[in-house]
Design an enzyme around this catalytic site. Structure first.
Site: not given
Lengths: 377, 531
Positions: B81, B110, B146, B174-175, B258, B260, B262, B273, B307-308, B333, B336, B455
């Site tokens: 998932h 293009d 994951w 790909s990315s 991390h 990722e 963002y 926006s 921080h993870h 943040t 924004k 979790r």
């Protein structure tokens, strides 16, 4: 229409949040909010949690309030005409600096608590070594020569299809760890396989147990009681089934418990000296197998294809007893098979090897005595 | 900068040839609109696939006890998932939006590298087919989360892990190609007069996101390669017995992980926006501070990864640093959110479907931001870490954040893409249905997390039963709402009220001012005038 719903939604979110948390703050209900716990650190953490929470609530009320006001009054259907302002350096500076000051206000108490939390090394009265093992905990009282394994209680295993009414379901163990109150206890964490995390919310201790490394943490428990926790780091199939139970008692009771544990260990050592009958070995072996081996190799010995090998018909099990004993005692490097010499005593190991050879669809016919295990160690 | 002369010389006067017919159109296409469509459909299919696994998770967690699936399969579901939603749904959806929108927002004909564009899309179906196929193999799909922490994902993982490693490599390739393409397009193909500080914020946020992708996807590739050599070639990067360190895996992973997160939220900021000013009929407040805030968030994202890992046993100085750096992110943040709210202030607002999703985004993303600030406070994270509080937090920022912005973008731009208005009534039903369901789904998870539920567990003690049941009901309702969304999408593509060129009364930007709805297959073969 839509607007009414929208503003009502904000109200629901904000008032719901505030009322739920303020109720629980007053009554300290475990079900909705973080526990205040029973150590000085756990209480500091709780206060810090509530401080940051209320700061968030206030900011939320201001921001969502401004948004709701704007949605209420500055809508085209009410004839609002759009203004055209679109920048202001002053206001940008204000809403950068004010949050910065709020953050400093959070960081100061947080730093103090963190420094306390990390101060495990000084003035410890008792050192408890905690080893994470797939999927149980081993506790070793470093200065006392007392050591045992604690795993999920049978009362929980029996009711997994319908646990209704089973108090402490999945939070009960066969043997709780006993600790004295009002003593600084230093925990040393490590692991014999993957990464686990030992977590007891009331003690505010959550620390990873990492294979090959030793972490530490500490707690001074201020109230006697039974405190329950769970493994907090995904550690494989039965991650959800390795609970922790801490029984905090007075110092006298703790000393008494230590004595009884030592007597138990002496009795176990004596029983390893005698010859065991096939019947006794098989009976004991079944218990040991179901508690220690069945999680991977299956209750009937079928294993999980592609992940864990089957016991039934395994060439290793059907082969020479010495080879079988070696894998059980010393494990198999590079695989999930653990070395059980540190987890089980000679009698249990002899019993489980005998059981595997003569049950689960196997019938080799030979017996393994505790003395054979002793020689293999 | 874009020059029309070279382009014209190569192709003569025949610019407006349409797409090829049949299936080969989609296989061989180099058209940014076609490829954008392909990306968006892939993302939708992956959303439904990842969502169906979430349904299995919520079904098992509906009541205590093990009723539906085995713990090993449950772990496969949580892992797949997460992987499918992150790499298959959210990221491709934003790349799809970038493909569709960046060229028509900056006045380019293009993407800069159209053939690579085709390749970077067509890698993905194979990568995800390979990843999904492990579910049916001996040993099962990845079951280590994951985040695939070693050694659970190395020594203790089944053989199918190698398929996972290869699939992650393909997604990374790909990315990176997609990101290179976006950067090349934005920096080289803007119409004359489209200076950087005139670009729509969606283009800005994607430019910054693309740099993040190029910086961190190779780090992920490095992590899985080290896993591969640990598993098969006798190295010990993550094995202490051979001199390695399992915690190093987490440092490497989160150095990717991390930024990722963002990558998954910055383009969302760009979408919001665009939408808020249109429906407030008022220019975006603080455009340049929005650009700087986005850049600040991107830079800070490289400096907060541990921080993870507050519970892995870091030195106290490290924990202090990562705590300070983490809570600092709330400043840009916050800027924004304040800018969006101020854009609405004294506007002349209407509340069409895209605006509703955007407003939902601001409120619920902010709630996710609050729990993020709480999680950033290291000593308190001792209690939050790896509980459902974290699950609630990241679903508020990823579902009601990233996914909400993608859905908002669909409703906002689909009249431009197809020339058809979506059904306004159905769109509003979709919003209210989803928004009520998603809060029933995720809000109670804050409570069970604080009360002590870890979790990634397939079963729980009885004290958590009520909130889990509520959460599951919300989950089923939210899942069903997205099937309803599929119906809306198909209905809109097949027909609907004709959209005007400007589509929305307050819409600005080249795609609304200079192109009809739908735009021609090849748009801006001549550079448009930029005000």
């Amino acid at each position: 229409m839509i607007f009414n719903k929208l503003s009502r939604r904000f109200l629901v979110v904000v008032t719901g949040l505030v009322s739920m948390f303020s109720m629980s703050a007053a009554r300290a209900e475990y079900e909705l909010n973080m526990t205040q716990g029973v150590t000085p650190i756990s209480q500091d953490i709780y206060s810090l949690h509530m401080l940051v929470f209320w700061i968030c609530v206030v900011i939320g009320v201001v921001v969502f309030g401004a948004m709701a006001w704007s949605i209420l009054h500055h809508r085209k259907s009410k004839g609002a005409v759009a203004a055209n302002f679109h920048e202001s350096t002053t206001i940008e500076i204000v809403w950068t600096v004010v949050p910065l000051l709020i953050l400093i206000g959070i960081a100061i108490p947080a730093t103090g608590t963190l420094l306390d939390l990390e101060d495990a090394k000084t003035n410890a009265d008792i050192t408890l070594q905690v080893t994470g093992i797939q999927w149980k905990w081993k506790y070793t009282y470093v200065d006392e020569d007392v050591s045992f394994i604690s795993s999920l209680a049978q009362s929980s295993r029996d009711v997994m299809s319908d646990p209704t009414g089973n108090e402490n379901y999945l939070l009960e163990v066969d043997e709780p760890v006993v600790l004295p109150i009002n003593k600084k206890i230093r925990f040393l964490f490590h692991s014999s396989d993957v990464i686990h995390a030992w977590w007891v919310p009331e003690l505010a201790v959550k620390q990873d147990s990492v294979p090959g490394f030793i972490n530490d943490s500490w707690a001074t428990i201020e109230e006697p009681g039974i405190y329950r926790g769970q493994c907090a780091e995904l550690c494989g199939k039965d991650h959800g089934f390795m609970p922790i139970v801490v029984n905090a008692v007075s110092e006298a009771e703790y000393e008494q418990w230590l004595v009884s544990k030592k007597e138990e260990a002496a009795a176990a050592a004596a029983s390893a000296e005698q010859e065991w009958s096939m019947k006794d070995l098989l009976a004991r072996g079944e218990t040991v197998y179901q508690a220690n081996c069945s999680a991977c190799h299956g209750p009937t010995g079928a294993g999980i294809p592609g992940a864990f090998p089957a016991m039934t018909g395994s060439p290793l099990v059907l082969g020479d007893a010495a080879g079988h004993i070696d894998v059980v005692v010393n494990g198999k490097a590079g695989t999930a098979m653990a070395a059980f010499k540190g987890q089980l005593n000679d009698v249990d190991l002899a019993a489980v090897v005998t059981y595997e050879r003569n049950a689960l669809g196997n019938s080799v016919g030979d017996m393994v005595q505790p003395s054979a295990i002793k020689n293999a160690r | 900068m874009y020059t029309e002369t070279t382009h014209d010389a190569a192709h003569g006067e025949h610019h407006d040839h349409g797409p090829a017919k049949g299936l080969m159109r989609w296989v061989t296409t180099t058209n940014h609109k076609d490829i954008g469509t392909l990306y968006l459909w892939l993302a939708f299919i992956m959303l439904l696939y990842g969502g169906s696994m979430a349904m299995i998770i919520r079904l098992e967690l509906f009541q205590p006890g093990l009723q539906w699936v085995e713990p090993h399969f449950f772990n496969q579901m949580t892992t797949m998932h997460g992987l499918v939603m992150v790499f298959g749904a959210i990221m491709p959806a934003f790349v799809g939006l970038a493909n569709w929108l960046v060229p028509i927002m900056i006045g380019a004909p293009d993407m800069a590298l159209p053939r690579m564009n085709n390749w970077s899309f067509w890698i993905l179906p194979f990568a995800f087919t390979m990843l999904a196929s492990t579910t049916f193999m001996e040993g099962g799909a990845p079951a280590f989360g994951w985040t695939f922490y070693a050694p659970l994902s190395t020594t203790f993982a089944p053989d199918t892990t190698d398929f996972f490693i290869f699939a992650v490599h393909l997604m990374g390739i790909s990315s990176v190609m997609g990101a290179i393409n976006i950067i090349a397009t934005i920096l080289n193909m803007r119409a004359p007069g489209m200076t950087l500080m005139k670009m729509p914020l969606f283009v800005w946020t994607w430019l910054i996101t693309a740099y993040l992708l190029i910086a961190v996807m190779p780090v992920l590739a490095g992590a899985v390669t080290m896993m591969l050599t640990d598993r098969h070639f006798g190295t010990s990067f993550f094995d202490a017995a051979g001199g390695g360190d399992p915690v190093m895996f987490q440092h490497v992973f989160w150095f990717f992980g991390h930024p990722e997160v963002y990558i998954m939220i910055l383009p969302a900021f760009g979408v919001i926006s665009a939408i808020i000013p249109t429906f407030a009929r008022k220019p975006l407040f603080g455009y340049s501070s929005m650009v700087y805030a986005t850049a600040s968030i991107a830079i800070l994202s490289f400096m907060v990864w541990a921080h993870h890992m507050f519970t892995v046993g870091m030195p106290v100085a490290g924990e202090l640093y990562f705590m300070y750096a983490t809570i600092l992110i709330s400043v840009p943040t916050g800027v924004k959110v304040f800018n969006w709210v101020t854009t609405m202030w004294k506007g002349s607002m209407t509340f069409e479907t895209p605006m509703l999703w955007a407003l939902g985004f601001i409120v619920m993303f902010t709630i996710g931001g609050f729990s993020g600030l709480m999680l950033g406070v290291a000593p308190v994270d001792t209690q939050y870490h790896d509980t459902y509080f974290v699950v609630a937090h990241f679903h508020y920022v990823l579902v009601t954040g990233a996914l909400y912005s993608i859905i908002a973008a669909f409703y906002y731009w689909v009249p431009k893409w197809t020339g058809h208005m979506y059904d306004e009534k159905l769109g509003k039903i979709h919003f209210w249905w989803s928004t009520i369901a998603v809060n029933v789904l995720f809000f109670p998870q804050h409570f069970v997390g604080l009360a002590g539920m870890p979790r990634r567990i397939p079963d729980y003690s009885l004290q958590f039963a009520e909130f889990n049941a509520i959460s599951s009901i919300g989950g089923f309702a939210f899942g069903l709402a997205q099937v309803f969304f599929l119906y809306i999408v198909i209905k809109t593509i097949r027909g609907g009220e004709k959209a005007t060129a400007q589509v929305w009364e307050g819409a600005t930007g080249l795609e609304f001012e200079q192109l009809p709805s739908p735009p021609p297959y090849h748009s801006f073969t001549e550079a448009p005038p930029v005000r």
